[in-house]
Enzyme design. Structure first.
Site, short mmCIF file in Angstrom:
data_model
loop_
_atom_site.label_atom_id
_atom_site.label_comp_id
_atom_site.label_asym_id
_atom_site.label_seq_id
_atom_site.Cartn_x
_atom_site.Cartn_y
_atom_site.Cartn_z
N MET A 27 0.98 -0.76 -0.09
CA MET A 27 0.03 -0.03 0.26
C MET A 27 1.00 1.10 -0.04
SD MET A 27 -3.44 -0.81 1.70
CE MET A 27 -2.83 -0.81 3.20
N HIS A 31 9.06 0.95 3.39
CA HIS A 31 10.48 1.73 4.66
C HIS A 31 11.07 -0.29 4.21
CE1 HIS A 31 7.63 -1.65 6.76
NE2 HIS A 31 6.67 -1.02 6.99
N HIS A 34 9.55 -3.69 3.20
CA HIS A 34 9.12 -3.93 2.07
C HIS A 34 9.87 -3.93 0.51
CE1 HIS A 34 5.41 -1.26 3.34
NE2 HIS A 34 4.84 -2.29 2.96
N SER A 182 7.29 -0.67 9.72
CA SER A 182 5.82 -0.87 9.56
C SER A 182 5.40 1.26 9.26
CB SER A 182 4.46 -1.23 11.09
OG SER A 182 3.23 -0.19 10.86
O1 PAF Z 1 -0.07 -5.59 3.62
C1 PAF Z 1 -0.86 -5.15 2.74
O2 PAF Z 1 0.53 -3.43 2.73
C2 PAF Z 1 -1.60 -5.02 1.94
O3 PAF Z 1 -2.00 -5.65 2.96
C3 PAF Z 1 -1.56 -5.63 0.85
C4 PAF Z 1 -1.62 -7.05 0.81
C5 PAF Z 1 -0.43 -5.07 -0.09
C6 PAF Z 1 -3.36 -5.78 0.18
O4 PAF Z 1 -3.79 -4.10 0.16
#
Ligand code: PAF
Length: 283
Positions: A27, A31, A34, A182
C-alpha cells in the site's frame, strides 16, 4: 531496462503476457521491510512486479484511510532502485470499477483478533489480493510475517480458491531496538516511539520463558502483558495461538505464535513471534 509503470488492468496484462513474475503487493509508504520483500522477489524471479494501492476496502475507519501516508514519487524511486521491473499503481476506479459487487470472505481465521477489532478488514484484503493474483498471475507472491494473521488469511484463501502461484512469507524486519518496521511508525511521537519498545520486549520475554520450559499459554500471556503494563499502552489483545488456525491454545505446540496488538500514544501497532516449546524444565 528502466522500470515500467502500469495504471490499468489492461496495461498490466499487456506488459506481462505469458510471463509469471514475482509479485510484491503493497500500500506504498515503503520502508525497509517492503524493500526486503522486493529484493527477495528480484533474487528469486526473472521479473518482479510491485503494486502500490491504498485499498479503501480494508479500512474500517475512514479517518485511518485519510491519514494513511502516501508518497507515490518516493515509492516509485525506491521500487526502481530495489530492482523491480514493473510498478502497478492503479486508481481506485481501476480496482473497483463502477458496478463492482464481489467480495472474498475467509471464515473463522479472519474473524479472530484483527477481525474483531477491524470488522471487514480481511474481506478487503482478501478481495484485493485475489484481484492482484488473478491479474498478475505470479509464480510467487511475497508477504511480510509482521502481518501474521493477514499472511495466514491469504494462505487459506489462496489454497481454497486455487489461486495462481506460491505464497511466500518473509521474516519481519526490525529497528535496532526491536520495533517491527511499519508504515504506521511515522505517526508515533518521539515519546510514543520510546514507549513502543515495550512490544518487542514483551515478545522477547515470552519467547525466553518458553525457551526456559514454560508451556502454559495463560502464564506466558501474563509474562507478556506485564511488559506492556504502562499508562500510555492500551493492549487490544496478547494471545498465544496455534500458528495455523490462530485459535487460542492451552499449551504450546510446535509452530505456536504469540500475537500482540496495542495502541501506543494513539497509534495502533501489531507484532508477533514464533513461540516454540523449549528444551528447558516444564513449569
Ligand atoms: O499488507 C499490506 O500492505 C496490504 O494489506 C496488502 C497485502 C498490500 C493488501 O492491500
Amino acid at each position: 531496462m528502466p522500470m515500467q509503470i502500469a495504471h490499468t488492468r489492461a496495461e498490466v496484462r499487456a506488459m506481462l503476457g505469458e510471463r509469471r513474475p514475482g509479485l510484491v503487493p503493497t500500500m506504498g509508504a515503503l520502508h525497509d521491510g517492503h524493500l526486503a520483500l522486493i529484493e527477495r522477489s528480484v533474487a528469486e524471479n526473472p521479473l518482479t512486479v510491485v503494486s502500490v494501492f491504498v485499498n479503501p476496502a480494508q479500512f474500517n475507519d475512514p479517518g485511518d484511510l485519510e491519514r494513511y501516508p502516501r508518497d507515490l514519487e518516493r515509492d516509485t524511486a525506491l521500487i526502481a532502485s530495489a530492482g523491480a521491473d514493473l510498478l502497478f499503481a492503479p486508481p481506485v476506479s481501476e480496482i473497483y470499477p463502477p458496478g463492482f459487487d464481489t467480495t472474498v470472505r475467509v471464515g473463522d481465521l479472519a474473524g479472530r483478533w484483527e477481525g474483531v477489532h477491524r470488522p471487514g478488514h480481511f474481506r478487503g484484503v482478501a478481495t484485493v489480493v485475489t484481484i492482484l493474483l488473478n491479474l498478475v498471475r505470479p509464480a510467487r507472491a511475497y508477504f511480510g510475517e509482521k502481518d501474521y494473521q493477514q499472511l495466514q488469511v491469504i494462505r487459506r484463501m489462496h489454497a481454497d480458491l486455487a489461486l495462481p502461484g506460491e505464497i511466500v512469507g518473509c521474516p519481519t524486519v526490525r529497528e535496532a531496538d526491536g520495533l517491527a518496521l511499519s508504515s504506521r511508525n511515522v505517526r508515533l511521537s518521539p515519546e510514543a516511539r520510546r514507549t513502543a519498545r515495550a512490544i518487542p520486549r514483551a515478545l522477547a520475554a515470552v519467547v525466553a520463558a518458553a525457551e526456559a520450559g514454560e508451556t502454559d499459554a495463560r502464564r506466558l500471556e501474563a509474562i507478556g502483558r506485564a511488559e506492556l503494563h504502562a499508562p500510555d499502552i492500551e493492549v487490544d489483545y496478547l494471545a498465544v495461538v496455534d500458528g495455523e488456525t490462530l485459535a487460542p491454545i492451552a499449551r504450546l505446540n510446535p509452530g505456536s505464535r504469540l500475537l500482540v496488538a496495542a495502541e501506543v500514544g494513539g497509534v495502533r501497532l501489531i507484532d508477533n513471534a514464533a513461540v516454540d516449546p523449549g528444551e528447558g524444565e516444564g513449569a
